[in-house]
Write a protein that holds these residues in place. Structure first.
Motif, PDB file in Angstrom:
ATOM      1  N   GLY A 194     -78.864  32.017  30.192  1.00 20.44           N
ATOM      2  CA  GLY A 194     -77.872  32.626  29.312  1.00 20.44           C
ATOM      3  C   GLY A 194     -77.138  31.598  28.479  1.00 20.44           C
ATOM      4  N   LYS A 195     -76.788  30.485  29.103  1.00 20.54           N
ATOM      5  CA  LYS A 195     -76.088  29.419  28.385  1.00 20.54           C
ATOM      6  C   LYS A 195     -76.973  28.826  27.295  1.00 20.54           C
ATOM      7  N   LEU A 196     -78.243  28.616  27.614  1.00 15.69           N
ATOM      8  CA  LEU A 196     -79.166  28.048  26.631  1.00 15.69           C
ATOM      9  C   LEU A 196     -79.409  29.010  25.468  1.00 15.69           C
ATOM     10  N   LEU A 197     -79.490  30.297  25.772  1.00 14.87           N
ATOM     11  CA  LEU A 197     -79.658  31.297  24.716  1.00 14.87           C
ATOM     12  C   LEU A 197     -78.434  31.326  23.806  1.00 14.87           C
ATOM     13  N   ALA A 198     -77.253  31.222  24.416  1.00 16.65           N
ATOM     14  CA  ALA A 198     -76.011  31.246  23.641  1.00 16.65           C
ATOM     15  C   ALA A 198     -75.912  30.035  22.717  1.00 16.65           C
ATOM     16  N   VAL A 199     -76.347  28.890  23.213  1.00 12.88           N
ATOM     17  CA  VAL A 199     -76.304  27.671  22.398  1.00 12.88           C
ATOM     18  C   VAL A 199     -77.223  27.800  21.182  1.00 12.88           C
ATOM     19  N   GLU A 200     -78.401  28.395  21.397  1.00  6.19           N
ATOM     20  CA  GLU A 200     -79.364  28.539  20.301  1.00  6.19           C
ATOM     21  C   GLU A 200     -78.924  29.587  19.286  1.00  6.19           C
ATOM     22  N   GLY A 201     -78.345  30.703  19.806  1.00  7.55           N
ATOM     23  CA  GLY A 201     -78.033  31.815  18.913  1.00  7.55           C
ATOM     24  C   GLY A 201     -76.570  32.010  18.648  1.00  7.55           C
ATOM     25  N   ILE A 203     -84.875  14.577  38.026  1.00 14.51           N
ATOM     26  CA  ILE A 203     -84.450  15.133  36.744  1.00 14.51           C
ATOM     27  C   ILE A 203     -84.094  14.001  35.784  1.00 14.51           C
ATOM     28  N   ILE A 204     -84.676  14.041  34.598  1.00  9.74           N
ATOM     29  CA  ILE A 204     -84.459  12.961  33.630  1.00  9.74           C
ATOM     30  C   ILE A 204     -83.926  13.480  32.292  1.00  9.74           C
ATOM     31  N   GLY A 205     -83.571  14.748  32.250  1.00 11.15           N
ATOM     32  CA  GLY A 205     -83.056  15.303  30.999  1.00 11.15           C
ATOM     33  C   GLY A 205     -82.390  16.641  31.225  1.00 11.15           C
ATOM     34  N   LYS A 206     -81.863  17.206  30.164  1.00  6.81           N
ATOM     35  CA  LYS A 206     -81.168  18.481  30.249  1.00  6.81           C
ATOM     36  C   LYS A 206     -82.155  19.644  30.107  1.00  6.81           C
ATOM     37  N   PRO A 207     -81.859  20.786  30.743  1.00  5.42           N
ATOM     38  CA  PRO A 207     -82.730  21.965  30.612  1.00  5.42           C
ATOM     39  C   PRO A 207     -82.814  22.418  29.152  1.00  5.42           C
ATOM     40  N   PHE A 208     -83.942  23.009  28.797  1.00  4.55           N
ATOM     41  CA  PHE A 208     -84.111  23.538  27.447  1.00  4.55           C
ATOM     42  C   PHE A 208     -84.929  24.823  27.511  1.00  4.55           C
ATOM     43  N   LEU A 209     -84.690  25.711  26.560  1.00  5.41           N
ATOM     44  CA  LEU A 209     -85.419  26.972  26.508  1.00  5.41           C
ATOM     45  C   LEU A 209     -86.898  26.733  26.236  1.00  5.41           C
ATOM     46  N   VAL A 210     -87.743  27.565  26.830  1.00 14.15           N
ATOM     47  CA  VAL A 210     -89.162  27.497  26.483  1.00 14.15           C
ATOM     48  C   VAL A 210     -89.305  27.948  25.031  1.00 14.15           C
ATOM     49  N   PRO A 211     -90.279  27.422  24.305  1.00  9.72           N
ATOM     50  CA  PRO A 211     -90.420  27.742  22.880  1.00  9.72           C
ATOM     51  C   PRO A 211     -90.506  29.238  22.574  1.00  9.72           C
ATOM     52  N   ASP A 212     -91.160  30.011  23.451  1.00 10.59           N
ATOM     53  CA  ASP A 212     -91.295  31.450  23.203  1.00 10.59           C
ATOM     54  C   ASP A 212     -89.934  32.132  23.098  1.00 10.59           C
ATOM     55  N   LEU A 213     -89.030  31.801  24.013  1.00 17.14           N
ATOM     56  CA  LEU A 213     -87.705  32.419  23.992  1.00 17.14           C
ATOM     57  C   LEU A 213     -86.826  31.821  22.895  1.00 17.14           C
ATOM     58  N   LYS A 214     -86.982  30.535  22.664  1.00 17.29           N
ATOM     59  CA  LYS A 214     -86.202  29.890  21.610  1.00 17.29           C
ATOM     60  C   LYS A 214     -86.476  30.548  20.261  1.00 17.29           C
ATOM     61  N   HIS A 215     -87.716  30.966  20.045  1.00 13.93           N
ATOM     62  CA  HIS A 215     -88.103  31.618  18.792  1.00 13.93           C
ATOM     63  C   HIS A 215     -87.286  32.889  18.551  1.00 13.93           C
ATOM     64  N   PHE A 216     -86.925  33.571  19.642  1.00 14.97           N
ATOM     65  CA  PHE A 216     -86.183  34.828  19.512  1.00 14.97           C
ATOM     66  C   PHE A 216     -84.679  34.655  19.731  1.00 14.97           C
ATOM     67  N   ALA A 217     -84.238  33.432  19.971  1.00 19.64           N
ATOM     68  CA  ALA A 217     -82.807  33.176  20.184  1.00 19.64           C
ATOM     69  C   ALA A 217     -82.120  32.966  18.840  1.00 19.64           C
ATOM     70  N   THR A 218     -82.134  34.009  18.025  1.00 21.15           N
ATOM     71  CA  THR A 218     -81.574  33.935  16.678  1.00 21.15           C
ATOM     72  C   THR A 218     -80.108  34.376  16.681  1.00 21.15           C
ATOM     73  N   PRO A 219     -79.325  33.922  15.712  1.00 21.04           N
ATOM     74  CA  PRO A 219     -77.895  34.264  15.673  1.00 21.04           C
ATOM     75  C   PRO A 219     -77.645  35.775  15.676  1.00 21.04           C
TER      76      PRO A 219
END
Length: 255
Positions: A248-255, A204-220
């Motif tokens: 869930g944590k990644l979704l919360a951070v984005e939205g 592991i060389i970095g932190k987890p991140f949402l896939v772009p498809d889900l990030k697109h819908f992770a709106t406030p």
């Protein structure tokens, strides 16, 4: 002949019956699923430029042997691509009638195949107007005249109006929930909603991140529900809990 009868010609009987038995709306099935056989599945699964080929363009023998089973047929499912102006998505999944053995697990078979050497995506299945109206009713969010007429359709309305979404594992589960009136997005595995950067050795060389498809819908302020299968195996339960917590944590951070 009506539209359903016409689209039914895209199916082998047992594929159609499998989806109907799962409680999926007939129009949702015809919009997203089709039967494939012979060499046709290769066009859907073996298109990545990352695949090593011979000088004459043919697949290498090891890959031909690996995927020979898909010629026996199966069903293919894919939806639309919200990251490409809601056009049909090239990526999807294929359920072969005769699956291959999983080389990493004893007496296990690989139930679903996804495009070889391509990153996994999420499923945004097309819906019937009746299903769209049901999602609108249950969410309490109106579908206006301009929404019905907009060329980008249902998922653009879901994105723009901050409609609550449900994230599930597997396209068929999403189809069932869409039939029932929920805006369901499917991912192909419980860990497929995010990625963890790794080097060539798997470190592991970095932190987890949402896939772009889900990030697109992770709106406030959008309500997101993660709904995965319940399992009795302790190791599976822990794996699913970890996946839900991370996503869930990644979704919360984005939205």
């Amino acid at each position: 002949m009506n539209a359903i009868d016409f689209c039914y010609t895209n199916f082998q009987d047992h594929h159609w019956e499998e989806w109907i038995a799962s409680g999926v709306d007939r129009e949702i099935i015809t919009l997203n699923v089709k039967s494939l056989e012979g060499t046709t599945p290769y066009e859907y699964l073996i298109y990545s430029p990352k695949i090593s080929r011979r000088n004459d363009g043919r697949l290498r023998d090891r890959d031909l042997k690996k995927y020979r089973h898909i010629e026996h047929g199966g069903w293919w499912c894919s939806g639309i691509d919200p990251l490409d102006e809601y056009n049909p998505m090239m990526w999807g999944c294929f359920k072969p009638d005769k699956p291959r053995r999983d080389p990493s697990k004893i007496n296990k078979y690989i139930k679903y195949e996804h495009p070889y050497k391509e990153a996994t995506r999420a499923f945004f299945l097309q819906v019937s107007n009746a299903a769209w109206a049901l999602v609108s009713r249950y969410s309490g969010i109106e579908v206006k005249s301009e929404d019905w007429k907009h060329p980008w359709g249902f998922w653009y309305w879901v994105w723009r109006k901050n409609v609550p979404i449900v994230i599930v594992e597997g396209a068929k589960k999403a189809a069932c929930l869409l039939t029932a009136g929920y805006a369901a997005i499917a991912i192909p595995g419980v860990n497929a909603g995010y990625r963890t950067p790794k080097d060539e050795d798997g470190n592991i060389i970095g932190k987890p991140f949402l896939v772009p498809d889900l990030k697109h819908f992770a709106t406030p302020y959008r309500r997101v529900t993660i709904c995965f299968d319940h399992d009795k195996k302790p190791e599976t339960v822990q794996r699913v809990r970890t996946a839900i917590k991370r996503m869930g944590k990644l979704l919360a951070v984005e939205g």
